[in-house]
Design an enzyme around this catalytic site. Sequence first.
Site, mmCIF file in Angstrom:
data_model
loop_
_atom_site.group_PDB
_atom_site.id
_atom_site.type_symbol
_atom_site.label_atom_id
_atom_site.label_comp_id
_atom_site.label_asym_id
_atom_site.label_seq_id
_atom_site.Cartn_x
_atom_site.Cartn_y
_atom_site.Cartn_z
ATOM 1 N N GLU A 152 9.711 -14.595 -10.598
ATOM 2 C CA GLU A 152 8.882 -13.477 -10.146
ATOM 3 C C GLU A 152 8.404 -12.585 -11.292
ATOM 4 O OE1 GLU A 152 10.684 -10.651 -7.422
ATOM 5 O OE2 GLU A 152 12.620 -10.881 -8.376
ATOM 6 N N LYS A 160 6.712 -3.926 -3.775
ATOM 7 C CA LYS A 160 8.119 -3.555 -3.655
ATOM 8 C C LYS A 160 8.605 -3.660 -2.223
ATOM 9 C CE LYS A 160 12.076 -2.096 -5.096
ATOM 10 N NZ LYS A 160 12.913 -3.143 -5.699
ATOM 11 N N GLU A 189 19.241 -16.605 -6.762
ATOM 12 C CA GLU A 189 18.757 -15.289 -7.201
ATOM 13 C C GLU A 189 18.293 -15.348 -8.662
ATOM 14 O OE1 GLU A 189 17.821 -12.800 -5.793
ATOM 15 O OE2 GLU A 189 17.958 -11.098 -7.152
ATOM 16 N N ARG A 207 5.121 0.253 -6.190
ATOM 17 C CA ARG A 207 5.120 -0.543 -4.961
ATOM 18 C C ARG A 207 4.202 -1.760 -5.083
ATOM 19 N NH1 ARG A 207 6.506 2.655 -0.150
ATOM 20 N NH2 ARG A 207 5.107 1.328 1.021
ATOM 21 N N TRP A 225 -2.972 -2.680 -1.501
ATOM 22 C CA TRP A 225 -2.546 -4.032 -1.850
ATOM 23 C C TRP A 225 -3.307 -4.914 -0.877
ATOM 24 C CZ3 TRP A 225 0.243 -8.141 0.409
ATOM 25 C CH2 TRP A 225 0.830 -9.048 -0.481
ATOM 26 N N ASN A 277 -1.777 2.056 5.844
ATOM 27 C CA ASN A 277 -0.879 0.968 5.431
ATOM 28 C C ASN A 277 -0.608 0.128 6.663
ATOM 29 O OD1 ASN A 277 -0.706 2.284 3.041
ATOM 30 N ND2 ASN A 277 1.476 2.770 3.180
ATOM 31 N N GLY A 278 -0.543 -1.184 6.487
ATOM 32 C CA GLY A 278 -0.247 -2.062 7.619
ATOM 33 C C GLY A 278 -1.438 -2.953 7.908
ATOM 34 N N CYS A 292 0.815 -1.212 0.000
ATOM 35 C CA CYS A 292 0.000 0.000 0.000
ATOM 36 C C CYS A 292 0.854 1.270 0.000
ATOM 37 C CB CYS A 292 -0.876 0.043 1.242
ATOM 38 S SG CYS A 292 -1.918 -1.390 1.430
ATOM 39 N N LYS A 307 14.566 -14.334 -9.834
ATOM 40 C CA LYS A 307 14.325 -13.285 -10.831
ATOM 41 C C LYS A 307 13.406 -13.818 -11.920
ATOM 42 C CE LYS A 307 15.196 -10.266 -9.364
ATOM 43 N NZ LYS A 307 15.696 -10.178 -8.050
ATOM 44 N N HIS A 320 19.684 -36.312 -5.031
ATOM 45 C CA HIS A 320 19.013 -36.837 -3.834
ATOM 46 C C HIS A 320 17.492 -36.723 -3.938
ATOM 47 C CE1 HIS A 320 22.803 -37.558 -1.860
ATOM 48 N NE2 HIS A 320 23.196 -36.352 -2.240
HETATM 49 C C1 F6R Z 1 12.881 -9.823 -5.297
HETATM 50 C C2 F6R Z 1 12.782 -8.821 -4.243
HETATM 51 C C3 F6R Z 1 12.345 -9.290 -2.902
HETATM 52 C C4 F6R Z 1 13.051 -8.476 -1.810
HETATM 53 C C5 F6R Z 1 12.463 -8.854 -0.445
HETATM 54 C C6 F6R Z 1 13.167 -8.118 0.679
HETATM 55 O O1 F6R Z 1 13.294 -9.246 -6.499
HETATM 56 O O2 F6R Z 1 12.999 -7.667 -4.449
HETATM 57 O O3 F6R Z 1 12.570 -10.653 -2.725
HETATM 58 O O4 F6R Z 1 14.414 -8.731 -1.860
HETATM 59 O O5 F6R Z 1 11.096 -8.558 -0.410
HETATM 60 O O6 F6R Z 1 13.048 -6.741 0.518
HETATM 61 P P1 F6R Z 1 14.025 -5.738 1.232
HETATM 62 O O7 F6R Z 1 15.384 -5.982 0.685
HETATM 63 O O8 F6R Z 1 13.478 -4.391 0.909
HETATM 64 O O9 F6R Z 1 13.959 -6.051 2.695
#
Ligand code: F6R
Length: 609
Positions: free
Chosen positions: A488, A604, A481, A27, A75, A101-102, A2, A485, A504
Site C-alpha cells: 500500500e 483513511k 499485514e 484522509r 475522493w 460525503n457518501g 472525502c 503494508k 500448491h
Molecule cells: C491499511 C488500512 C486499511 C484499514 C481498513 C479498515 O493500512 O489502514 O486496510 O485497516 O480500511 O479500516 P478501519 O479499521 O477503520 O475499519
Amino acid sequence: MCGIVGFVGRKEAAPILLEGLRRLEYRGYDSAGVAVYGSDGLQVVKTKGRIQALAEQVETRGGLNGSIGLGHTRWATHGAPSDINSHPHVSENGRIAVVHNGIIENYAEIREFLESTGVHFVSETDTEVVAQLLEYYYQGNILDAVTKALHRIRGAYALGILCADCPDRLIAARKDSPLILGFGEGFHVLASDVTAVIEHTRDVCYLDDGEIAELTADHCWVYDAYLRPVEKEHRHVDWEISAAEKGGYEHFMLKEIMEQPKAVRDTITPRIRDGKVVLDELEFSPEYLKNLDKIYIIACGSSYHVGMAAKYVLERLLRKPVEVALASEFRYCDPIVTEKTLALVISQSGETIDTLAALREAKRLGARVLSIVNVVGSSIARESDGVLYTWAGPEIAVATTKAYSTQLAVVDLIGLAFARAMGTIGEEEYAKLLAALEDLPRQLEEVLSHREQIQYLASIYFNHPSVFFIGRNLDYAVGLEGSLKLKEISYLHSEAYAAGELKHGTISLIESGTLVVALAGCRPVFEKTMSNVVEVKSRGADVLGLTIAPLEEAVGKVVDHTLTVPETHPLLLPSLEVVPMQLFAYYVALMHGCDIDKPRNLAKSVTVE
Ligand code: F6R
C-alpha cells in the site's frame, strides 16, 4: 475519503476552512473546494489537486469575504477528479451550495427527473443532484426543502448546506457517513472528523443517522428527519492537538510506529487490576459466553488481519469456533448467525461503511456485537452492544500501525477475560500470558531500538519488484499485514501465503531474485516453516527471515539476512513481529520516494461500499 468542514461565526471563514481542510488531508483526496457567503454573495472556489492549490486560488482572488462557509476534500467516486466535479456544488440559480460525503444511490433517477423539468447539470457527480433537488423543493424555507430532498434520496450522506437566502446559518444532515458539530463562543463548526476543528473547540456532538442540524453563530438546533427537536449529548475531545502533528518525524507513519509502546500501554494498563483483566465496559455474563456457538470476526483490511491473528488466539484460549469474515463479503454470504453468536467487529475509524453494514446485518440476524474501535463515538462504537476502545490516539497516516497493534492488544485482553469467565484457562497459563502482555510495551521499545538495522536491510532489498511473505499460523497472520503494508505504501507487488500452501501453485512464481520474507517465529510449526523456506531458497529466492531471538541461529543458516524480535508468550508473537514488517515497508517506500502518509488511490476511512 472525502472530508467536510463548515464554520459559522464572527470571524473570516475562509482561513478556518482552509486550515480545517489541511487537517483532513490525511484522509486521502483528489480535489478540494470552499464556498463562503459574504458581501460579495456566495463565492465558490474549487480545484482538482492539493489544498495548497486551492489556497493559492483563493489568494489570487484577493481572499473570500464572509464569516460563514463550507469546505470539502473530494475522493472521486462519481465522475473523475476535476475542477467541475469538485465540491461545493451549487444549484442552477447559484443560491444553494452543498458539500457531501457518501454516495447518493438513486442519483441517476433523480437527475433524469430534474432534467425533465429543465434543470441543467454541469458535473458528473451524484452530489450535484442534491443541490439541484434542494433548489427544486425550495420555497422560502431551506429546512423544509432539506427534509423533502432527504426523503427522496437513497444512499449514504453527510451533508453541509449553505443557502444564500438565509446566510446566517448552515444546515447539516447525516445518514451512514460521520458528521460532528462543534460548539464555541460565538461560533459553530461542523466536520466529518474532529481533527478538522479541534483547534477551535473540544466541545462536540455526533449527529445520528436521520438527524438534521441548523447552526448559526450563537445557536445550534438538531432535529430528527421530521423536524422534531432532538436533545444531543455533548462530548469532550480530550486528545492534544500535538497528537495530530508530526512532532519532528518526517512522516506520521513513522511517528505512529514509534508511538506503539505507549499506545499499547495506554490500551492495556487501565484494564489490568490486581493481577486480573477487568473489562468494566462489557456486560457479557459467563453463562452467555459459555453458550456461544461461534465468534464471527468482521472487519476490513488491516483490521481483518488482526481478526486473522485473533482466530488463532481466541480459538486456542476459548475453545469456541471463530470465523473471520471480510465485512464486504459477510453481508452477501448468507452468514450462519444465531442468538448465540458473538460478532466481534474490528475497526480503527469506526466508520468503515462495509463494516458498519455487516455489523447491522449481524445484529439483524440476532448476534450480539462487541466492537474494537479507536475513534470514540464513531458509528460502529455507538451501534455495538459493547465496545472496547483502543487508546491509540488519532491515527493520521493512511497505513495503519498503532491502531493495528492496539487492536491486537485488545484481542489478547478479550481472550484472557473471556477464558477466565468461561473456565477455559488454568491459573498458571493465565498468569503467564498476562505477565507477557504487560511486558509487551517494553519489548516493543526494544524492537523499535533496532530500526536502523531494518533500514539497512530495506536498502538492500528495496529494488525487488515482487515480494512474497510466508509463514504458518500466527506468522501467516502477520505476513498478511506485512505484505499489505509494503504494497500500500511502496506500490511494490506483494502477496502473503501460508507457507505450506505455496507448493500448491504459487511456488511456480519463485525464481532467482524473488524476495521472500519468511516469518518463522512460531515455535510449534518452526520446522515445517523452515522446510518451506528451504524450498524457496533452492529455487533461487533471496530470503529475509524474521524470527524470535532464540531461533536466530537456526534461521540464519538458511536465509540471507535475519531480523529478530524478543521471545514472548507464543500467542503474543504478532504484536512484536509486526513492527519490523511496518518499518521494512516504511523504509522501502521511503527509498522509492513514495508519498508515505497519503498513498495513491487510498483513503483513511473508507465510507463508500
Ligand atoms: C491499511 C488500512 C486499511 C484499514 C481498513 C479498515 O493500512 O489502514 O486496510 O485497516 O480500511 O479500516 P478501519 O479499521 O477503520 O475499519
